[in-house]
Motif scaffolding. Structure first.
Motif, PDB file in Angstrom:
ATOM      1  N   LYS A  94      -5.196  -0.232 -13.269  1.00  7.95           N
ATOM      2  CA  LYS A  94      -5.374  -1.365 -12.501  1.00  7.95           C
ATOM      3  C   LYS A  94      -5.023  -1.155 -10.960  1.00  7.95           C
ATOM      4  O   LYS A  94      -4.607  -0.135 -10.652  1.00  7.95           O
ATOM      5  N   SER A  95      -5.414  -2.185 -10.080  1.00  7.03           N
ATOM      6  CA  SER A  95      -5.222  -1.993  -8.672  1.00  7.03           C
ATOM      7  C   SER A  95      -3.857  -2.302  -8.246  1.00  7.03           C
ATOM      8  O   SER A  95      -3.355  -3.438  -8.779  1.00  7.03           O
ATOM      9  N   ALA A  96      -3.260  -1.424  -7.241  1.00  7.53           N
ATOM     10  CA  ALA A  96      -1.927  -1.888  -6.584  1.00  7.53           C
ATOM     11  C   ALA A  96      -2.237  -2.026  -5.341  1.00  7.53           C
ATOM     12  O   ALA A  96      -2.377  -1.013  -4.375  1.00  7.53           O
ATOM     13  N   TYR A  97      -2.452  -3.217  -4.624  1.00  6.24           N
ATOM     14  CA  TYR A  97      -2.685  -3.525  -3.401  1.00  6.24           C
ATOM     15  C   TYR A  97      -1.465  -3.566  -2.459  1.00  6.24           C
ATOM     16  O   TYR A  97      -0.342  -3.984  -2.814  1.00  6.24           O
ATOM     17  N   VAL A  98      -1.601  -3.130  -1.181  1.00  6.10           N
ATOM     18  CA  VAL A  98      -0.420  -3.036  -0.371  1.00  6.10           C
ATOM     19  C   VAL A  98      -0.725  -3.386   1.281  1.00  6.10           C
ATOM     20  O   VAL A  98      -1.936  -3.422   1.615  1.00  6.10           O
ATOM     21  N   VAL A  99       0.152  -3.802   1.855  1.00  2.00           N
ATOM     22  CA  VAL A  99      -0.018  -4.331   3.385  1.00  2.00           C
ATOM     23  C   VAL A  99       0.931  -3.263   3.986  1.00  2.00           C
ATOM     24  O   VAL A  99       1.932  -3.186   3.826  1.00  2.00           O
ATOM     25  N   GLY A 100       0.068  -2.305   4.674  1.00  2.00           N
ATOM     26  CA  GLY A 100       0.632  -1.205   5.575  1.00  2.00           C
ATOM     27  C   GLY A 100       1.189   0.115   4.948  1.00  2.00           C
ATOM     28  O   GLY A 100       1.245   0.223   3.624  1.00  2.00           O
ATOM     29  N   THR A 103       4.764   0.245   2.998  1.00  3.25           N
ATOM     30  CA  THR A 103       4.756  -0.287   1.683  1.00  3.25           C
ATOM     31  C   THR A 103       3.924   0.674   0.682  1.00  3.25           C
ATOM     32  O   THR A 103       4.422   0.959  -0.335  1.00  3.25           O
ATOM     33  N   ALA A 104       2.880   1.280   1.202  1.00  4.05           N
ATOM     34  CA  ALA A 104       2.137   2.139   0.542  1.00  4.05           C
ATOM     35  C   ALA A 104       3.078   3.501   0.043  1.00  4.05           C
ATOM     36  O   ALA A 104       3.031   4.028  -1.149  1.00  4.05           O
ATOM     37  N   SER A 105       3.588   4.021   0.995  1.00  5.21           N
ATOM     38  CA  SER A 105       4.469   5.176   0.623  1.00  5.21           C
ATOM     39  C   SER A 105       5.555   4.869  -0.592  1.00  5.21           C
ATOM     40  O   SER A 105       5.587   5.484  -1.200  1.00  5.21           O
ATOM     41  N   LEU A 106       6.122   3.591  -0.132  1.00  7.08           N
ATOM     42  CA  LEU A 106       7.117   3.139  -1.364  1.00  7.08           C
ATOM     43  C   LEU A 106       6.485   2.972  -2.872  1.00  7.08           C
ATOM     44  O   LEU A 106       7.007   3.193  -3.737  1.00  7.08           O
ATOM     45  N   VAL A 107       5.386   2.410  -2.748  1.00 11.42           N
ATOM     46  CA  VAL A 107       4.421   2.261  -3.969  1.00 11.42           C
ATOM     47  C   VAL A 107       4.337   3.518  -4.642  1.00 11.42           C
ATOM     48  O   VAL A 107       4.359   3.810  -6.026  1.00 11.42           O
ATOM     49  N   ALA A 113      -0.846   4.280  -7.480  1.00 14.35           N
ATOM     50  CA  ALA A 113      -1.617   4.497  -6.370  1.00 14.35           C
ATOM     51  C   ALA A 113      -1.876   3.174  -5.517  1.00 14.35           C
ATOM     52  O   ALA A 113      -2.753   2.321  -5.938  1.00 14.35           O
ATOM     53  N   PRO A 114      -1.654   3.417  -4.130  1.00 16.03           N
ATOM     54  CA  PRO A 114      -1.792   2.203  -3.408  1.00 16.03           C
ATOM     55  C   PRO A 114      -3.172   2.056  -2.823  1.00 16.03           C
ATOM     56  O   PRO A 114      -3.802   3.161  -2.703  1.00 16.03           O
ATOM     57  N   GLN A 115      -3.741   0.734  -2.501  1.00 17.23           N
ATOM     58  CA  GLN A 115      -4.920   0.498  -1.999  1.00 17.23           C
ATOM     59  C   GLN A 115      -4.949  -0.528  -0.831  1.00 17.23           C
ATOM     60  O   GLN A 115      -3.889  -1.636  -1.038  1.00 17.23           O
ATOM     61  N   GLY A 116      -5.440  -0.236   0.337  1.00 19.05           N
ATOM     62  CA  GLY A 116      -5.619  -1.423   1.168  1.00 19.05           C
ATOM     63  C   GLY A 116      -4.510  -1.048   2.203  1.00 19.05           C
ATOM     64  O   GLY A 116      -4.306  -1.932   3.033  1.00 19.05           O
ATOM     65  N   GLU A 117      -3.912  -0.044   2.490  1.00 18.99           N
ATOM     66  CA  GLU A 117      -2.697   0.243   3.198  1.00 18.99           C
ATOM     67  C   GLU A 117      -3.245   0.118   4.795  1.00 18.99           C
ATOM     68  O   GLU A 117      -2.448  -0.175   5.535  1.00 18.99           O
ATOM     69  N   LYS A 118      -4.440   0.219   5.156  1.00 19.35           N
ATOM     70  CA  LYS A 118      -5.160   0.546   6.403  1.00 19.35           C
ATOM     71  C   LYS A 118      -5.288  -0.893   6.840  1.00 19.35           C
ATOM     72  O   LYS A 118      -5.761  -1.244   7.901  1.00 19.35           O
TER      73      LYS A 118
END
Length: 138
Positions: A94-100, A103-107, A113-118
């Motif tokens: 599934k998708s794991a969306y992140v802000v920034g 947060t992506a690094s911690l995920v 696998a984070p998506q949307g970090e940018k």
């Protein structure tokens, strides 16, 4: 010149606080005062939800604290074992969306696998998520 810096102190393991460093470069002496305290609530409920990935389309982590809550949920041996043995793999479908980026690094540290970090903020991330969902349904 002295200034008061009102914020959460940076984790000691990650080096000196960047605000104190940057202010120091401009001749300011910053005194850091933590003005907030934080308590995680509903960790058991959170783990119960994490235990049923088939009930959800994905995860949205809005801050490093949200990932910290996940780490706390998974910190107990039996829960960590359940995560490693099956839950992590199921959530990775599934998708794991992140802000920034932070947060992506911690995920990534919890094996997702984070998506949307940018995207950088909630409004842009919401648009990104909607566009991603539309692609998957077409």
């Amino acid at each position: 010149m002295k200034v008061l810096l009102l914020k959460d102190p940076k984790d000691r393991d990650s080096g000196p606080d960047p605000y104190i460093q940057e202010l120091g470069l401009y001749g300011f002496e910053a005194a850091l005062i933590p003005v907030l305290s934080f308590e995680f609530v509903s960790l058991q409920t959170f783990f119960e939800k994490l235990s049923h990935p088939d009930s959800y389309e994905g995860l949205i982590f809005t801050s490093p604290r949200a990932v910290e809550a996940a780490k706390l949920c998974l910190g107990e041996n039996s829960k960590n074992e359940a995560w490693r043995n099956s839950l992590q793999e199921k959530w990775n479908t599934k998708s794991a969306y992140v802000v920034g980026k932070a947060t992506a690094s911690l995920v990534e540290e919890i094996g997702l696998a984070p998506q949307g970090e940018k995207c950088g903020n909630a409004e842009k991330l919401a648009g990104y998520i909607c566009a991603s969902m539309q692609k998957s349904f077409n």
